[in-house]
Design an enzyme around this catalytic site. Structure first.
Site, PDB file in Angstrom:
ATOM      1  N   ARG A   1      12.063 -10.060  66.208  1.00  0.00           N
ATOM      2  CA  ARG A   1      13.443  -9.766  65.748  1.00  0.00           C
ATOM      3  C   ARG A   1      13.955  -8.663  66.735  1.00  0.00           C
ATOM      4  O   ARG A   1      14.555  -8.347  67.293  1.00  0.00           O
ATOM      5  CB  ARG A   1      14.443 -10.262  64.840  1.00  0.00           C
TER       6      ARG A   1
ATOM      7  N   HIS B   1      15.643  -7.563  70.349  1.00  0.00           N
ATOM      8  CA  HIS B   1      17.142  -6.797  70.501  1.00  0.00           C
ATOM      9  C   HIS B   1      17.375  -4.833  70.831  1.00  0.00           C
ATOM     10  O   HIS B   1      18.115  -4.860  71.917  1.00  0.00           O
ATOM     11  CB  HIS B   1      17.520  -6.524  68.624  1.00  0.00           C
TER      12      HIS B   1
ATOM     13  N   ASN C   1      23.354  -6.363  64.654  1.00  0.00           N
ATOM     14  CA  ASN C   1      22.346  -5.246  63.874  1.00  0.00           C
ATOM     15  C   ASN C   1      23.318  -4.976  62.301  1.00  0.00           C
ATOM     16  O   ASN C   1      22.106  -5.214  61.647  1.00  0.00           O
ATOM     17  CB  ASN C   1      21.969  -4.441  65.294  1.00  0.00           C
TER      18      ASN C   1
ATOM     19  N   HIS D   1      12.877 -18.669  66.036  1.00  0.00           N
ATOM     20  CA  HIS D   1      13.944 -19.312  65.623  1.00  0.00           C
ATOM     21  C   HIS D   1      12.779 -20.446  64.204  1.00  0.00           C
ATOM     22  O   HIS D   1      13.634 -20.249  63.730  1.00  0.00           O
ATOM     23  CB  HIS D   1      14.401 -19.618  65.854  1.00  0.00           C
TER      24      HIS D   1
HETATM   25  C1  HEM Z   1      18.283 -17.176  72.648  1.00  0.00           C
HETATM   26  C2  HEM Z   1      19.851 -16.175  72.007  1.00  0.00           C
HETATM   27  C3  HEM Z   1      19.542 -15.533  70.758  1.00  0.00           C
HETATM   28  C4  HEM Z   1      20.924 -15.600  69.836  1.00  0.00           C
HETATM   29  C5  HEM Z   1      21.989 -16.482  69.682  1.00  0.00           C
HETATM   30  C6  HEM Z   1      20.304 -15.611  67.665  1.00  0.00           C
HETATM   31  C7  HEM Z   1      20.347 -15.365  67.236  1.00  0.00           C
HETATM   32  C8  HEM Z   1      20.390 -14.945  65.843  1.00  0.00           C
HETATM   33  C9  HEM Z   1      21.009 -14.155  64.202  1.00  0.00           C
HETATM   34  C10 HEM Z   1      22.444 -14.842  64.712  1.00  0.00           C
HETATM   35  C11 HEM Z   1      19.721 -14.520  63.364  1.00  0.00           C
HETATM   36  C12 HEM Z   1      20.267 -14.796  62.140  1.00  0.00           C
HETATM   37  C13 HEM Z   1      21.154 -13.086  61.810  1.00  0.00           C
HETATM   38  C14 HEM Z   1      21.219 -12.649  60.746  1.00  0.00           C
HETATM   39  O1  HEM Z   1      22.077 -13.772  60.207  1.00  0.00           O
HETATM   40  O2  HEM Z   1      21.466 -11.666  60.241  1.00  0.00           O
HETATM   41  C15 HEM Z   1      18.438 -14.889  64.132  1.00  0.00           C
HETATM   42  C16 HEM Z   1      17.847 -14.641  63.614  1.00  0.00           C
HETATM   43  C17 HEM Z   1      16.702 -14.363  64.149  1.00  0.00           C
HETATM   44  N1  HEM Z   1      16.124 -14.103  65.101  1.00  0.00           N
HETATM   45 FE1  HEM Z   1      17.298 -14.775  67.400  1.00  0.00          FE
HETATM   46  N2  HEM Z   1      18.438 -15.213  68.519  1.00  0.00           N
HETATM   47  C18 HEM Z   1      18.063 -15.560  70.146  1.00  0.00           C
HETATM   48  C19 HEM Z   1      17.052 -15.186  70.268  1.00  0.00           C
HETATM   49  C20 HEM Z   1      16.271 -14.643  69.753  1.00  0.00           C
HETATM   50  C21 HEM Z   1      15.085 -14.407  70.266  1.00  0.00           C
HETATM   51  C22 HEM Z   1      13.981 -14.056  71.730  1.00  0.00           C
HETATM   52  C23 HEM Z   1      14.242 -13.658  69.552  1.00  0.00           C
HETATM   53  C24 HEM Z   1      12.610 -13.374  69.636  1.00  0.00           C
HETATM   54  C25 HEM Z   1      12.285 -13.698  70.681  1.00  0.00           C
HETATM   55  C26 HEM Z   1      14.594 -13.761  67.956  1.00  0.00           C
HETATM   56  C27 HEM Z   1      14.000 -14.305  66.839  1.00  0.00           C
HETATM   57  C28 HEM Z   1      15.076 -14.352  65.637  1.00  0.00           C
HETATM   58  C29 HEM Z   1      13.806 -14.030  64.327  1.00  0.00           C
HETATM   59  C30 HEM Z   1      13.270 -13.862  64.418  1.00  0.00           C
HETATM   60  C31 HEM Z   1      15.330 -14.007  63.301  1.00  0.00           C
HETATM   61  C32 HEM Z   1      14.979 -14.044  62.288  1.00  0.00           C
HETATM   62  C33 HEM Z   1      15.033 -12.452  61.816  1.00  0.00           C
HETATM   63  C34 HEM Z   1      14.706 -12.593  59.859  1.00  0.00           C
HETATM   64  O3  HEM Z   1      14.539 -12.766  59.366  1.00  0.00           O
HETATM   65  O4  HEM Z   1      14.733 -10.891  59.646  1.00  0.00           O
HETATM   66  N3  HEM Z   1      16.088 -14.104  68.216  1.00  0.00           N
HETATM   67  N4  HEM Z   1      18.718 -14.607  65.782  1.00  0.00           N
END
Ligand code: HEM
Ligand SMILES: *[C@@H]1O[C@H](CO)[C@@H](O)[C@H](O)[C@H]1NC(C)=O
Ligand SMILES: *[C@@H]1O[C@H](CO)[C@@H](O)[C@H](O)[C@H]1NC(C)=O
Length: 330
Positions: A72, A76, A104, A203
């Site tokens: 992630r 970002h 973030n 995700h």
């Molecule tokens: C399409 C639009 C996207 C949105 C709106 C989005 C939104 C989010 C949100 C809200 C979270 C949870 C954050 C939290 O509660 O602290 C999250 C987690 C995550 N996102 Fe996305 N995301 C998107 C695309 C992506 C992309 C493109 C990737 C990587 C290629 C990605 C990888 C991740 C990962 C791996 C997590 C888990 C992180 C952790 O456990 O520390 N996301 N995302």
């Protein structure tokens, strides 16, 4: 007479040639992503890949979620002024950086792992490898270690000398985004709708906080009822209570990089609003179905999309710098 006309012809065509040469140089300098390559460090730091991998391996073996967090972090970074390591900079007196931007703050993690990778890399080839490249390699290693595919990472990025909280607030899509907002944000960075859907498959690993999925589990109708109930048990309705309680983005296999994310969407068990919009009767339903029934097509589209995302506006040539410490400009 003949001599004069042939010399004016030469004068003319020489100027024309010079113009063409300059135009080509300008175009080459502008399309700096053309300079990223998988062999950029093959002479100057052939061991960079091993050094980063060992740092990621040791962190993920302690905590599997760290693989998700590093993936992630790369997303970002790339979505805010390109993949330039800007997310890694701590705030200074001259700028407020990206770490405390909405998407973030209390959420982005893994900075210590990037520091550990950087110090391993500095030991084998000091002053050569950018933090932006270390992050790109760490993201790939994370996917691979959690059971996903591997691919050759393009490198040659340099590090930014600044970071912007407001650019991060504008650039990173939020969990309440509509499908059309997601498509247009990805498109503005040169990423297709296929890239959007395959990258969202990230995700399949990691966790999210109650605060980002509360309204979905209490208020939305395109959600499986028993799934919503289950999530409500650890995410109270009232804003401010349990905001940081975590739930897996993929309830089936939260630490395995597989295609379960797409199965979840089809059964209305996407955790975020921005997940479920990808399968809600719109233009991306067919891709979700394809990635569900053909996991290999997901993996190969994911790889292409990661490479395209990694190509977003890198600093190359003499732009930016090679930071000594990923948290600070030199
Ligand atoms: C399409 C639009 C996207 C949105 C709106 C989005 C939104 C989010 C949100 C809200 C979270 C949870 C954050 C939290 O509660 O602290 C999250 C987690 C995550 N996102 Fe996305 N995301 C998107 C695309 C992506 C992309 C493109 C990737 C990587 C290629 C990605 C990888 C991740 C990962 C791996 C997590 C888990 C992180 C952790 O456990 O520390 N996301 N995302
Ligand atoms: C970031 O989170 C901390 C801790 O919850 C909070 O005190 C601070 O105001 C937040 N910063 C921004 C810029 O929102
Ligand atoms: C659900 O929607 C109602 C009406 O829009 C709103 O007042 C309420 O705050 C929402 N609840 C949650 C948990 O988002």
């Amino acid at each position: 007479m003949a001599a004069s006309s042939s010399s004016s012809l030469c004068y003319c065509s020489c100027r024309w040639l010079m113009f063409v040469v300059i135009a080509v140089l300008v175009v080459l300098a502008g399309s700096s992503s053309a300079q990223l390559s998988t062999s950029f460090y093959s002479k100057t730091c052939p061991n960079v890949f091993g050094a980063v991998k060992s740092a990621v391996q040791s962190a993920v073996s302690k905590e599997k979620r760290m693989g998700a967090s590093l993936l992630r972090l790369f997303f970002h970074d790339c979505f805010v002024n390109g993949c330039d390591g800007s997310i890694l900079l701590d705030d200074t007196s001259s700028f407020t950086g990206e770490k405390t931007a909405g998407p973030n703050n209390n959420s982005a993690r893994g900075f210590n792992v990037i520091d550990a990778a950087k110090s391993k890399v500095e030991k084998v080839c000091p002053g050569v490898v950018s933090c932006a490249d270390i992050l790109a390699i760490a993201a790939r290693d994370s996917v691979t270690i959690l059971g996903g595919p591997s691919w050759n990472v393009k490198v040659g990025r340099r590090d930014s000398k600044t970071a912007s909280q407001s650019a991060a607030n504008r650039g990173i899509p939020g969990p309440a985004s509509s499908l059309s907002a997601l498509i247009s944000r990805f498109q503005s960075l040169g990423l297709s709708t296929t890239d959007l859907v395959s990258l969202s498959g990230a995700h399949t690993i990691g966790q999210a906080r109650c605060t980002v999925f509360r309204s979905r589990i209490y208020n939305e109708t395109n959600i499986d009822a028993s799934f919503a109930k289950r999530r409500q048990r650890s995410c109270p309705r009232t804003t401010g209570s349990g905001d940081n309680n975590l739930a897996p983005l993929d309830f089936q296999t939260p630490t395995a990089f597989d295609n379960a994310y797409f199965k979840n969407l089809i059964s209305k068990k996407g955790l975020l609003h921005s997940d479920q919009v990808l399968f809600n009767g719109g233009s991306t339903d067919s891709l979700v179905k394809k990635y569900n029934s053909n996991p290999k097509s997901f993996l190969s589209d994911f790889i292409s999309a990661m490479i395209r995302m990694g190509d977003i506006s890198p600093l190359t040539g003499s732009n930016g710098e090679i930071r000594k410490n990923c948290r600070k400009v030199n």
